[in-house]
Design an enzyme around this catalytic site. Sequence first.
Site, PDB file in Angstrom:
ATOM      1  N   LYS A 111       0.829  -1.204   0.000  1.00 34.28           N
ATOM      2  CA  LYS A 111       0.000   0.000   0.000  1.00 34.28           C
ATOM      3  C   LYS A 111       0.872   1.267   0.000  1.00 34.28           C
ATOM      4  CE  LYS A 111      -4.403  -1.192  -0.058  1.00 34.28           C
ATOM      5  NZ  LYS A 111      -4.311  -2.578  -0.429  1.00 34.28           N
ATOM      6  N   LYS A 191      -7.241 -12.135 -11.167  1.00 34.08           N
ATOM      7  CA  LYS A 191      -8.244 -12.547 -10.205  1.00 34.08           C
ATOM      8  C   LYS A 191      -9.417 -11.562 -10.284  1.00 34.08           C
ATOM      9  CE  LYS A 191      -8.557 -12.564  -5.224  1.00 34.08           C
ATOM     10  NZ  LYS A 191      -7.871 -12.420  -3.970  1.00 34.08           N
ATOM     11  N   LYS A 194     -12.741  -5.831  -7.962  1.00 35.89           N
ATOM     12  CA  LYS A 194     -13.295  -4.546  -8.360  1.00 35.89           C
ATOM     13  C   LYS A 194     -12.199  -3.627  -8.910  1.00 35.89           C
ATOM     14  CE  LYS A 194     -16.831  -1.409  -6.807  1.00 35.89           C
ATOM     15  NZ  LYS A 194     -17.724  -1.009  -5.729  1.00 35.89           N
TER      16      LYS A 194
END
Length: 323
Positions: A111, A191, A194
Amino acid sequence: MKRVFSGARPTGKQHLGNYLGAIQNYVRLQAEYQCVYCIVDLHALTTLEDTRDLKQNIRDMALDWLAAGLEPQKSIIFVQSHVPEVTELHVLFSMITPLSWLMRVPTFKEKAKSQPHNVNYGLVGYPVLMTADITLYKAEVVPVGEDQIPHLELAREIVRRFNTLFGYVFPEPEAKLTTFPIVLGLDGKEKMSKTAGNVIELALSPEELTEKIKTAVTDTARVFRRDVGHPEVCNIYRFHKYFNPSQSDEIAQQCRTAQIGCVDCKTVIAREINNALAPFRQHRAEFAARKGYVEEVLADGARRAQAIASETIREAKEKMGLL
Ligand code: TRP
């Protein structure tokens, strides 16, 4: 009965990947455990700068869970921020968690790379908050995907440290790996997720789903109808395996010999998925139409969760010398 806790970030309408993976597993566990399922809105804030959709996303996720068969009479279904005790436990744990442990967590490093403009304090504490989620309910079993294993390891270390320093309060939570097939998205590459933008949402109408399936990438080596196909590399074929198992061998054979084309194959699978999702869709529509229903379920869940949480917090504070 042992207690299960699991959380999921409110990403809005759930897709086939979530359904085959996490959600169906959540539903099954209800038979064996006292389950606590949490929509972790605070965790979502670690990566969200725009929160305009958050409220709707929480509602959509709750509706999908309920429609898939999470039972509010049996399990506790609630929203993380509705039980603020979790933030208190997070602070208590933050005092005994070395920063070095947190800086090593793979998801933190990822992140920090993917959102360099927003490496916030909450992001560093993400696994501490997750530990608080689980331990607030003294959960022993945590169904998660493989990517969450480092978080669970950290949770166990924090728990051990707490119990050693102040006396036993929390059981060490154990990860229960969700052994689900990785569902690839419409692109047949990544995969289903969203962020990858390749999802088939559960809440689609049958017509919309059929249209979506038509856009899916199949065996890229099969260009013309007369070319033979290779089901073993085809993502649509994988769907046949889950949703159309009784016919999947036949489909494979017809694909290998070019007796059927990709359009035919997709028409069949769209129909099968639509059949499989019919009860889900009906329940979802019913729940969505009942005014205030979702809110009621979540409020009741929060009340039941809080009854457990306040006990645990009292115990932890007592042990720490705060009470
Ligand atoms: N970190 C989890 C995820 O991204 C979500 C989560 C938050 C969670 N708290 C949890 C999962 C507690 C299991 C238990 O998927």
